[in-house]
Design a protein around this motif. Structure first.
Motif, PDB file in Angstrom:
ATOM      1  N   ARG A   1       0.781  -1.301   0.081  1.00 33.51           N
ATOM      2  CA  ARG A   1       0.160   0.115  -0.179  1.00 33.51           C
ATOM      3  C   ARG A   1       0.884   1.309  -0.010  1.00 33.51           C
ATOM      4  NH1 ARG A   1      -5.352   1.797   0.975  1.00 33.51           N
ATOM      5  NH2 ARG A   1      -6.206  -0.363   0.930  1.00 33.51           N
ATOM      6  N   LEU A   2       0.313   2.368  -0.712  1.00 35.82           N
ATOM      7  CA  LEU A   2       0.864   3.710  -0.872  1.00 35.82           C
ATOM      8  C   LEU A   2       0.273   4.408   0.071  1.00 35.82           C
ATOM      9  CD1 LEU A   2       3.137   5.588  -2.034  1.00 35.82           C
ATOM     10  CD2 LEU A   2       1.598   5.882  -3.804  1.00 35.82           C
ATOM     11  N   LEU A   3       1.018   5.178   0.915  1.00 35.23           N
ATOM     12  CA  LEU A   3       0.223   6.090   1.911  1.00 35.23           C
ATOM     13  C   LEU A   3       1.020   7.517   1.396  1.00 35.23           C
ATOM     14  CD1 LEU A   3      -1.258   6.927   4.557  1.00 35.23           C
ATOM     15  CD2 LEU A   3       0.690   6.715   5.711  1.00 35.23           C
ATOM     16  N   GLN A   4      -0.129   8.290   0.959  1.00 36.76           N
ATOM     17  CA  GLN A   4       0.186   9.766   0.646  1.00 36.76           C
ATOM     18  C   GLN A   4      -0.353  10.647   1.485  1.00 36.76           C
ATOM     19  OE1 GLN A   4      -1.979   9.711  -3.346  1.00 36.76           O
ATOM     20  NE2 GLN A   4       0.120  10.207  -4.183  1.00 36.76           N
TER      21      GLN A   4
ATOM     22  N   ALA B   1       1.057  15.858   7.504  1.00 36.72           N
ATOM     23  CA  ALA B   1      -0.349  15.464   7.625  1.00 36.72           C
ATOM     24  C   ALA B   1      -0.343  14.263   8.524  1.00 36.72           C
ATOM     25  CB  ALA B   1      -0.777  14.965   6.080  1.00 36.72           C
ATOM     26  N   GLY B   2       0.669  13.861   9.222  1.00 35.60           N
ATOM     27  CA  GLY B   2       0.944  12.770  10.023  1.00 35.60           C
ATOM     28  C   GLY B   2       0.818  11.544   9.656  1.00 35.60           C
ATOM     29  N   LYS B   3       1.674  11.247   8.544  1.00 40.69           N
ATOM     30  CA  LYS B   3       1.953   9.785   7.959  1.00 40.69           C
ATOM     31  C   LYS B   3       2.712   9.038   9.128  1.00 40.69           C
ATOM     32  CE  LYS B   3       4.355  11.525   4.646  1.00 40.69           C
ATOM     33  NZ  LYS B   3       4.220  12.938   4.762  1.00 40.69           N
ATOM     34  N   THR B   4       3.694   9.421   9.625  1.00 40.56           N
ATOM     35  CA  THR B   4       4.484   8.766  10.487  1.00 40.56           C
ATOM     36  C   THR B   4       3.625   8.200  11.765  1.00 40.56           C
ATOM     37  OG1 THR B   4       6.243  10.363  10.068  1.00 40.56           O
ATOM     38  CG2 THR B   4       6.582   8.940  11.882  1.00 40.56           C
ATOM     39  N   LEU B   5       2.678   8.759  11.960  1.00 39.44           N
ATOM     40  CA  LEU B   5       1.756   8.365  13.181  1.00 39.44           C
ATOM     41  C   LEU B   5       1.056   7.104  12.771  1.00 39.44           C
ATOM     42  CD1 LEU B   5       0.824   8.609  16.091  1.00 39.44           C
ATOM     43  CD2 LEU B   5      -0.872  10.321  15.238  1.00 39.44           C
ATOM     44  N   VAL B   6       0.375   7.378  11.391  1.00 41.93           N
ATOM     45  CA  VAL B   6      -0.303   6.309  10.762  1.00 41.93           C
ATOM     46  C   VAL B   6       0.524   4.839  10.864  1.00 41.93           C
ATOM     47  CG1 VAL B   6      -1.402   5.352   8.619  1.00 41.93           C
ATOM     48  CG2 VAL B   6      -1.779   7.751   9.592  1.00 41.93           C
ATOM     49  N   ALA B   7       1.890   5.319  10.294  1.00 39.47           N
ATOM     50  CA  ALA B   7       2.783   3.992  10.117  1.00 39.47           C
ATOM     51  C   ALA B   7       2.937   3.419  11.445  1.00 39.47           C
ATOM     52  CB  ALA B   7       4.172   4.715   9.399  1.00 39.47           C
ATOM     53  N   LEU B   8       3.018   4.277  12.400  1.00 34.51           N
ATOM     54  CA  LEU B   8       3.451   3.677  13.976  1.00 34.51           C
ATOM     55  C   LEU B   8       2.235   3.025  14.494  1.00 34.51           C
ATOM     56  CD1 LEU B   8       5.041   3.652  16.490  1.00 34.51           C
ATOM     57  CD2 LEU B   8       4.122   5.687  17.266  1.00 34.51           C
ATOM     58  N   MET B   9       1.211   3.237  14.199  1.00 24.43           N
ATOM     59  CA  MET B   9      -0.079   2.280  14.475  1.00 24.43           C
ATOM     60  C   MET B   9      -0.143   0.933  13.805  1.00 24.43           C
ATOM     61  SD  MET B   9      -1.974   4.100  16.759  1.00 24.43           S
ATOM     62  CE  MET B   9      -2.452   5.516  17.396  1.00 24.43           C
ATOM     63  N   ALA B  10       0.351   0.979  12.448  1.00 18.99           N
ATOM     64  CA  ALA B  10       0.344  -0.063  11.819  1.00 18.99           C
ATOM     65  C   ALA B  10       1.620  -0.861  12.205  1.00 18.99           C
ATOM     66  CB  ALA B  10       0.935  -0.093  10.210  1.00 18.99           C
ATOM     67  N   MET B  11       2.813  -0.373  12.694  1.00 21.20           N
ATOM     68  CA  MET B  11       3.723  -1.020  13.303  1.00 21.20           C
ATOM     69  C   MET B  11       3.666  -1.407  14.669  1.00 21.20           C
ATOM     70  SD  MET B  11       7.234   0.911  12.107  1.00 21.20           S
ATOM     71  CE  MET B  11       6.928   2.564  12.746  1.00 21.20           C
TER      72      MET B  11
ATOM     73  N   GLY C   1      14.279 -12.593   0.414  1.00 23.44           N
ATOM     74  CA  GLY C   1      13.302 -13.761   0.790  1.00 23.44           C
ATOM     75  C   GLY C   1      12.577 -13.388   2.079  1.00 23.44           C
ATOM     76  N   ILE C   2      12.650 -12.210   2.558  1.00 23.26           N
ATOM     77  CA  ILE C   2      11.777 -11.856   3.714  1.00 23.26           C
ATOM     78  C   ILE C   2      10.399 -11.439   3.134  1.00 23.26           C
ATOM     79  CG2 ILE C   2      11.613 -10.089   5.415  1.00 23.26           C
ATOM     80  CD1 ILE C   2      14.480  -9.906   5.523  1.00 23.26           C
ATOM     81  N   SER C   3       9.286 -11.647   3.762  1.00 21.30           N
ATOM     82  CA  SER C   3       8.129 -11.353   2.944  1.00 21.30           C
ATOM     83  C   SER C   3       7.003 -10.633   3.839  1.00 21.30           C
ATOM     84  CB  SER C   3       7.417 -12.417   2.533  1.00 21.30           C
ATOM     85  OG  SER C   3       7.308 -13.548   3.329  1.00 21.30           O
ATOM     86  N   PRO C   4       7.670  -9.177   4.480  1.00 24.49           N
ATOM     87  CA  PRO C   4       6.617  -8.712   5.275  1.00 24.49           C
ATOM     88  C   PRO C   4       5.473  -7.853   4.262  1.00 24.49           C
ATOM     89  CG  PRO C   4       8.768  -7.289   5.011  1.00 24.49           C
ATOM     90  CD  PRO C   4       9.021  -8.779   4.355  1.00 24.49           C
ATOM     91  N   HIS C   5       4.468  -7.340   5.036  1.00 25.88           N
ATOM     92  CA  HIS C   5       3.568  -6.788   4.376  1.00 25.88           C
ATOM     93  C   HIS C   5       4.412  -5.352   4.228  1.00 25.88           C
ATOM     94  CE1 HIS C   5       0.043  -9.151   5.582  1.00 25.88           C
ATOM     95  NE2 HIS C   5       0.770  -9.156   6.471  1.00 25.88           N
ATOM     96  N   MET C   6       3.944  -4.624   3.381  1.00 27.51           N
ATOM     97  CA  MET C   6       4.936  -3.368   3.001  1.00 27.51           C
ATOM     98  C   MET C   6       3.923  -2.063   2.813  1.00 27.51           C
ATOM     99  SD  MET C   6       7.836  -4.145   0.367  1.00 27.51           S
ATOM    100  CE  MET C   6       8.683  -2.981   1.163  1.00 27.51           C
ATOM    101  N   LEU C   7       4.437  -1.051   3.442  1.00 29.84           N
ATOM    102  CA  LEU C   7       3.904   0.377   3.429  1.00 29.84           C
ATOM    103  C   LEU C   7       4.841   1.369   2.943  1.00 29.84           C
ATOM    104  CD1 LEU C   7       1.113   1.951   3.925  1.00 29.84           C
ATOM    105  CD2 LEU C   7       2.252   2.449   6.301  1.00 29.84           C
ATOM    106  N   VAL C   8       4.360   1.873   1.579  1.00 32.91           N
ATOM    107  CA  VAL C   8       5.339   3.018   1.350  1.00 32.91           C
ATOM    108  C   VAL C   8       4.919   4.261   1.631  1.00 32.91           C
ATOM    109  CG1 VAL C   8       6.501   3.915  -0.696  1.00 32.91           C
ATOM    110  CG2 VAL C   8       6.119   1.362  -0.605  1.00 32.91           C
ATOM    111  N   MET C   9       5.512   5.374   2.046  1.00 35.28           N
ATOM    112  CA  MET C   9       5.004   6.471   2.326  1.00 35.28           C
ATOM    113  C   MET C   9       5.717   7.541   1.515  1.00 35.28           C
ATOM    114  SD  MET C   9       4.860   6.704   6.537  1.00 35.28           S
ATOM    115  CE  MET C   9       6.624   7.068   6.974  1.00 35.28           C
ATOM    116  N   THR C  10       4.788   8.486   0.983  1.00 37.65           N
ATOM    117  CA  THR C  10       5.472   9.746   0.294  1.00 37.65           C
ATOM    118  C   THR C  10       4.824  10.760   0.735  1.00 37.65           C
ATOM    119  OG1 THR C  10       5.880  10.263  -1.881  1.00 37.65           O
ATOM    120  CG2 THR C  10       3.850   9.143  -1.805  1.00 37.65           C
TER     121      THR C  10
END
Length: 701
Positions: A297-300, A305-315, A419-428
């Motif tokens: 998922r891409l988080l724009q 706008a508070g992307k880091t906080l959204v990423a922290l909740m996911a982490m 070979g690692i297969s984590p879920h991925m979140l890309v922030m821009t």
């Protein structure tokens, strides 16, 4: 393995005749390569012209318009060398045709060479720019001079290329001609029916037409040859994204189940509540991670706008599910900034945070690696050092890549290739128009953060001409005396002969003289440590004004800075101006942004500054930026904010992007390992466009 057929194109640029180490460095700089070792012959081939000089215009001397490039056939009357010891006086050669007289002007030229090139009494052909002064025509340093018997050597139609200091058009042209000779006959990777419908030439013909245009139509973005090259570029990009996606989908994700306990603890420690779009983005991310398909998922979100906080909740969700999460930033400054933001919130929820960067001391690094491997470190922040082979994770469930408008697919590829297969979140932080998302990320799911966090006041933006700079400095003096903090952005590091722009170093000296010692300086040529030290002083308040180049554009967080001055604002792109403005207005206090411009402004400069004054909406600004960028600018230079296309322009070739995406996904469905004859040719396309990383995803590659 790259096909041997491509070896001549991937030889070092210094293998071209006449290209020594110094020129190789210059070319690497021009093509945006890290260094001369990374600069290849193919980079020269991919360097596209942006205009054309037509030397077929021969109006006669008396009829040549001021400033026009014309070709003159005339008889040399006499030479007039400068008097001895007068090096500041030019050498003049006079010639005439049936309509009038022309003076050729040369500075610091060797008289013996001029006498040989322009013999008195002979008919010669010269081509260059005409200047009229007091009714007399002159041509300073003609571009070409040949005697009549060598008329065939004069290029009548000449492409014009983007250049850099220390590189002449003639030298570049020689390198381009050699690179064209090295282009082999490559297998056709495009579908025959599609090629016919689009009237695309073969690859060789397309490059020949690009570098040897016959008229303006040949370098038009809509010419069949330019569209062919643009389509190839889009197809290589879409194909590599489709391969990444195929690989990511092949490896099942591990569902992340959280009850929200850690997230509630983080929320309780916040001095404000989440915005509506943050809440929606978190819900989308948690829903994706709860499934067996891996999230991509891409988080724009706009600046602040508070992307880091959204990423922290996911982490936090990944940690509660018994796993680890990483957040990768493009620079150490940003990684440490994330550390400062995240640590207090994570600590409130009982989560341990670790940092890993390339600059850590060996013992420090060893201990960090042990904590990561044992699982003691639950959230790990860092730079690309996070994905090196020495790093072993106990149970990595989520990777967040903070791209800060650098559209790098490579980090994501590297991670998956391990070979690692984590879920991925890309922030821009750059709000990206739909076409750009497609070009840079393929079919990624997108979440948008559209609101500013509670308590943030709008930034008041004004445009001020450079003539009023003294007023701005005195207002700044008052503001600093009141304890305020400010940025002053300059476009250059040091003064140069080519440009009349005020350099950062010079501006720093002027402002220190006016405002006293509390003025810091940060620019890209300083070491990371030096930058960190100055930024630290600015954050702590020892420095009240920070003079900087655009290095502060990306993610530097000083919440109590409230004034942003951008000098020569007309020289910056919209996205860049918006990023820079986003450095202020991050606290509760009212902030202002002053755009200093040098008139007269062109239409585009005027439009840019008006948009900046009228809106703070990053998504509106991004769409306008795409609309305003001139073709030459988008195609001739590599801009931050657009994927690094050499031929393709989203403006001119947007229709081809969607076709390339469909073509790529059709091929991956029909021939997932690219083993058919067309599949094999497409592998060559991927190597041709330096998409080697993508080829590694093919199980038979």
């Amino acid at each position: 393995m790259r096909p041997a057929l491509l070896d001549p194109l991937f030889a070092s640029v210094s293998s071209l005749a006449g290209v020594g180490p110094k020129l190789a460095d210059t070319l690497a700089r021009l093509f945006g390569r890290e260094d001369a070792d990374d600069c290849r012959v193919i980079d020269v081939l991919f360097h596209a012209p942006y205009a054309l000089i037509d030397r077929r215009k021969q109006p006669g001397i008396a009829l040549a318009p001021q400033g026009a490039i014309v070709t003159v056939t005339g008889r040399v009357d006499r030479h007039q060398p400068p008097p001895n010891s007068r090096s500041n006086v030019p050498y003049r050669v006079y010639l005439h045709d049936d309509t009038g007289e022309l003076t050729l002007v040369f500075f610091h030229a060797k008289s013996s060479w001029l006498e040989k090139s322009l013999p008195e009494g002979e008919t010669v052909i010269v081509s260059g720019k005409i200047d009229w002064f007091n009714g007399r025509a002159s041509m300073v340093h003609p571009d070409h001079m040949v005697t009549e018997d060598r008329a065939g050597e004069l290029p009548l139609v000449e492409p014009v290329y983007p250049l850099t200091a220390g590189l002449s058009p003639k030298v570049l042209r020689r390198a381009i001609e050699q690179s064209l000779e090295r282009l082999p006959d490559l297998p056709e990777w495009l579908d025959a029916a599609f090629t016919g419908k689009q009237r695309f030439p073969s690859l060789k013909e397309a490059f020949d037409c690009l570098h040897n245009p016959r008229d303006e139509a040949d370098i038009d973005p809509q010419s069949p040859s330019r569209r062919r090259l643009a389509y190839d570029e889009f197809l290589a990009g879409q194909l590599s994204l489709a391969l990444v996606r195929q690989r990511i989908r092949k490896v099942a994700g591990r569902p992340v189940q959280d009850k929200g306990v850690l997230r509630e603890k983080i929320a309780a420690s916040l001095p404000f509540s989440l915005t509506n779009s943050q809440t929606l983005a978190i819900a989308d991310i948690l829903k994706d991670m709860a499934g067996t398909d891996r999230m991509l998922r891409l988080l724009q979100g706009d600046v602040g706008a508070g992307k880091t906080l959204v990423a922290l909740m996911a982490m936090a969700a990944a940690v509660e599910s018994g796993g680890q999460a990483v957040l990768m930033a493009p620079t150490e400054i940003l990684a440490r900034q994330h550390l400062a933001t995240i640590t207090p919130l994570a600590t409130a929820a009982g989560i341990t945070v670790e940092i890993l960067t390339g600059k850590m001391k060996a013992a420090e690094r060893r201990e960090a690696l042990e904590r990561i491997a044992s699982g003691e470190a639950q959230i790990i922040l860092g730079t690309h050092a996070l994905f090196q082979d020495s790093v072993v994770y106990q149970n990595l469930l989520l990777a967040v890549v903070d791209e800060q408008h650098r559209f790098g697919v490579h980090q994501r590829l590297r991670l998956t290739a391990k070979g690692i297969s984590p879920h991925m979140l890309v922030m821009t932080a750059t709000p990206i128009p739909r076409t750009l998302v497609l070009a840079a990320f393929g079919d990624m799911d997108v979440s948008k953060l559209t609101e500013k966090p509670a308590g943030r006041k709008p930034v008041q933006t004004v445009t001020v001409p450079m003539e009023r700079i003294a007023d701005i400095i005195s207002r700044l003096k008052t503001a600093i005396a009141e304890g305020k903090k400010a940025y002053w952005i300059c476009p250059l590091v040091e003064e140069s002969d080519v440009s009349d722009l005020m350099s950062a170093e010079e501006r720093h000296a002027v402002l220190t003289r006016e405002l006293g010692p509390g003025v810091g300086l940060v620019h890209g040529r300083m070491s990371g440590l030096e930058k960190d030290e100055v930024m630290g002083g600015f954050k702590a308040g020892d420095l009240r004004l920070l003079v900087a180049t655009t290095v502060v554009e990306v993610g530097v967080d000083v919440p109590d800075a409230t004034i942003m001055v951008i000098e020569h604002a007309e020289r910056f792109g919209l996205a860049q101006l918006h990023q820079l403005r986003g450095r202020v207005g991050r606290g509760a206090e009212a902030s202002s942004c002053i755009l200093l411009y040098k008139g007269p402004l062109g239409d585009t400069g005027h439009a840019r500054l008006s948009i900046m004054r009228d809106t703070e909406d990053g998504f509106v600004i991004a769409e306008e930026d795409l609309r305003l960028r001139g073709e030459g600018e988008l195609l001739g230079t590599r801009q931050s904010g657009t994927p690094g296309f050499r031929f393709a322009s989203l403006e001119a070739h947007g229709d081809l992007l969607e076709t390339a995406r469909r073509d790529a996904s059709y091929m991956i469905d029909k021939d997932p390992d690219l083993l058919s004859p067309r599949g094999d040719a497409l592998r060559t396309l991927l190597y041709f466009h330096r998409r080697d990383e993508a080829v590694r995803f093919l199980s038979a590659g």
